[in-house]
Design an enzyme around this catalytic site. Structure first.
Site, PDB file in Angstrom:
ATOM      1  N   HIS A 124       0.875  -1.187   0.000  1.00 61.33           N
ATOM      2  CA  HIS A 124       0.000   0.000   0.000  1.00 61.33           C
ATOM      3  C   HIS A 124       0.909   1.232   0.000  1.00 61.33           C
ATOM      4  O   HIS A 124       2.028   1.175   0.522  1.00 61.33           O
ATOM      5  CB  HIS A 124      -0.830  -0.057   1.291  1.00 61.33           C
ATOM      6  CG  HIS A 124      -1.888   0.981   1.434  1.00 61.33           C
ATOM      7  ND1 HIS A 124      -1.614   2.265   1.823  1.00 61.33           N
ATOM      8  CD2 HIS A 124      -3.232   0.924   1.271  1.00 61.33           C
ATOM      9  CE1 HIS A 124      -2.749   2.951   1.893  1.00 61.33           C
ATOM     10  NE2 HIS A 124      -3.746   2.163   1.560  1.00 61.33           N
ATOM     11  N   ASP A 201       3.122  -4.723   8.065  1.00 61.10           N
ATOM     12  CA  ASP A 201       1.896  -3.934   7.951  1.00 61.10           C
ATOM     13  C   ASP A 201       0.715  -4.890   8.104  1.00 61.10           C
ATOM     14  O   ASP A 201       0.381  -5.645   7.192  1.00 61.10           O
ATOM     15  CB  ASP A 201       1.885  -3.233   6.584  1.00 61.10           C
ATOM     16  CG  ASP A 201       0.603  -2.465   6.338  1.00 61.10           C
ATOM     17  OD1 ASP A 201      -0.295  -2.495   7.204  1.00 61.10           O
ATOM     18  OD2 ASP A 201       0.491  -1.842   5.266  1.00 61.10           O
ATOM     19  N   GLN A 204      -4.541  -5.254   6.967  1.00 59.92           N
ATOM     20  CA  GLN A 204      -5.594  -6.134   6.435  1.00 59.92           C
ATOM     21  C   GLN A 204      -5.669  -7.465   7.180  1.00 59.92           C
ATOM     22  O   GLN A 204      -6.434  -8.349   6.786  1.00 59.92           O
ATOM     23  CB  GLN A 204      -5.353  -6.392   4.940  1.00 59.92           C
ATOM     24  CG  GLN A 204      -5.514  -5.171   4.064  1.00 59.92           C
ATOM     25  CD  GLN A 204      -6.914  -4.571   4.122  1.00 59.92           C
ATOM     26  OE1 GLN A 204      -7.890  -5.240   4.485  1.00 59.92           O
ATOM     27  NE2 GLN A 204      -7.021  -3.305   3.786  1.00 59.92           N
ATOM     28  N   LYS A 227     -10.017  -0.847  10.765  1.00 59.42           N
ATOM     29  CA  LYS A 227     -10.120  -2.027   9.909  1.00 59.42           C
ATOM     30  C   LYS A 227     -10.366  -3.291  10.733  1.00 59.42           C
ATOM     31  O   LYS A 227     -10.295  -4.408  10.220  1.00 59.42           O
ATOM     32  CB  LYS A 227      -8.855  -2.169   9.060  1.00 59.42           C
ATOM     33  CG  LYS A 227      -8.721  -1.045   8.019  1.00 59.42           C
ATOM     34  CD  LYS A 227      -7.619  -1.334   7.047  1.00 59.42           C
ATOM     35  CE  LYS A 227      -7.135  -0.107   6.310  1.00 59.42           C
ATOM     36  NZ  LYS A 227      -7.993   0.305   5.199  1.00 59.42           N
ATOM     37  N   CYS A 365      -4.794   2.380  -3.631  1.00 54.81           N
ATOM     38  CA  CYS A 365      -3.563   2.923  -3.023  1.00 54.81           C
ATOM     39  C   CYS A 365      -2.395   1.966  -3.223  1.00 54.81           C
ATOM     40  O   CYS A 365      -1.574   1.774  -2.305  1.00 54.81           O
ATOM     41  CB  CYS A 365      -3.753   3.212  -1.536  1.00 54.81           C
ATOM     42  SG  CYS A 365      -4.945   4.492  -1.226  1.00 54.81           S
TER      43      CYS A 365
END
Ligand SMILES: Cc1ncc(COP(=O)(O)O)c(C=O)c1O
Length: 406
Positions: A124, A201, A204, A227, A365
């Site tokens: 991203h 990261d 998600q 999220k 993104c």
């Protein structure tokens, strides 16, 4: 699809889902952008403002003590949620983006010209631009892991990119476009062999997979509350304490200091060293309720249910003409990207929206990823625990109608 919990009971906890959009029952399949919030999260934040609102860590009065106690308790809850060894390793940020910027600028201050950072093609923008900027500032070398045809990290190429100059590897746990679940523990082990640190990261991932930062052995793990059924404006940076202690302060101001005089300033200990100014107190309270919401679920059953829905959606999509899935990794979760041959993704998304279906269209993104795939964008549906088979059936029926119309 077998399920050991009631999806209708779960769904009933999300008030936003009980409405119509454009004259149709809302079908929300855009949870990778942001998840909806259960009533318990909304209530916790309202309750804080109604009964406990005061600034934290400062005033010597009862209300502030209550607010501070509730605020700091969430740090313990998040520590346990990700299995971090120490509570001071949990730093509040605005979200994953700010957490990555914090590491880029603070850990980055320890780097020297010629040092190397590795990211991947599937990142991203939030996990690209901070490193790009840092590389420009310090004359670092930024390397990029290529992908295989199935949309997985090319681990052979990755092993070749690692050198004794690699200081940091920053990779996503799950791709927000391809749904690929990356083998993080293996990536960490390989990186540590050359002495490189690893930032993961988890934006998600948090809503889907249980996170255990000790099992992964990653050095940093970042995610956003919104999220994982929590509020916007709050996120987490987990970092190993010795690293965080060695890193210089980033943003400065109140709260993060020990003593200030015009001749100089000394800084507070972790975690406050990285938390200047009045924090997002209601956001932290809401995040605590989101953690509680997830911990009340049978996580294994939830994941099994979501994966069943995921496979069902993929199979239904493939039964339609002119659909090509983007990404076919052996391990996927959460998001399915696809293109419709001969049609622009935005037209399809607009026509679906007119039928009450909320999915995402565009580059998500991840423009460098799109470039590597030779695509201008994709359509993306993303699944959360409140989605059911009816959502997928409504989406497929609407897509079928749209394709016939076009
Ligand atoms: C993989 C990934 N990383 C980072 C981000 C940035 O998250 P936020 O905007 O909450 O900071 C996102 C958001 O979509 C994402 O999907």
């Amino acid at each position: 699809m077998s399920q050991s919990f009631s999806v209708s009971a779960l769904r009933a906890q999300f008030p936003v889902l009980q409405q119509s959009c454009n004259g149709h029952a809302l079908v929300y399949l855009d949870s990778a952008a942001t998840t909806q919030k259960p009533q318990s999260v909304i209530d916790a934040m309202n309750n804080y403002y109604q009964y406990n609102n005061a600034n934290v860590h400062r005033a010597a009065h009862c209300l502030s003590a209550k607010a501070t106690q509730a605020f700091e308790q969430v740090r313990d809850e998040v520590r346990s949620f990700i299995n971090a060894p120490k509570r001071e390793e949990v730093i509040w940020t605005k979200g994953a983006t700010e957490a990555i910027n914090l590491v880029a600028q603070s850990y980055g201050a320890l780097l020297e010209a010629g040092d190397e950072i590795i990211i991947s093609t599937m990142e991203h923008h939030a996990n690209i631009v901070p490193w790009q900027l840092l590389a420009q500032q310090l004359k670092l070398v930024l390397k990029v892991i290529p992908l295989t045809d199935t949309g997985e990290l090319d681990l052979t190429a990755f092993a070749q990119l690692l050198t004794e100059k690699t200081r940091l590897v920053a990779v996503t746990h799950i791709s927000n476009v391809l749904g690929t679940v990356n083998p993080i523990a293996g990536i960490v082990a390989l990186s540590h062999q050359v002495g490189a640190k690893v930032l993961v990261d988890g934006s998600q991932t948090v809503a889907h997979l249980p996170i255990d930062v000790q099992a992964l052995d990653c050095d940093f793990y970042v995610f956003s509350g919104h999220k994982m059924y929590g509020p916007t404006g709050i996120g987490v940076l987990y970092g190993k304490a010795d690293l965080l202690n060695a890193m210089p302060v980033w943003q400065t101001g109140g709260e993060m200091i020990k003593k200030v005089s015009f001749s100089g300033t000394t800084f507070n200990a972790l975690p406050f060293k990285f938390e200047p100014g009045t924090p997002n107190i209601s956001g932290v309270i809401g995040l605590g309720a989101a953690v509680a919401f997830l911990q009340q679920q049978d996580r294994a059953a939830l994941l099994h249910y979501e994966q069943g829905l995921f496979e069902y959606a993929k199979a239904q999509l493939l039964s339609l003409p002119d659909i090509a899935l983007v990404g076919n990794a052996a391990q996927q979760a959460g998001v399915i990207s696809f293109v419709v041959k001969g049609e622009h993704h935005s037209d399809i998304a607009t026509l679906l929206d007119q039928q009450g279906i909320a999915i995402r269209a565009g580059h998500h993104c991840a423009m460098p990823l799109m470039e590597s795939l030779g695509l201008g964008g994709t359509l993306r549906l993303s699944i959360a625990c409140y989605n059911d088979q009816q959502d997928i059936d409504s989406f497929i029926a609407a897509l079928h109608k749209t394709l016939e119309f076009l």
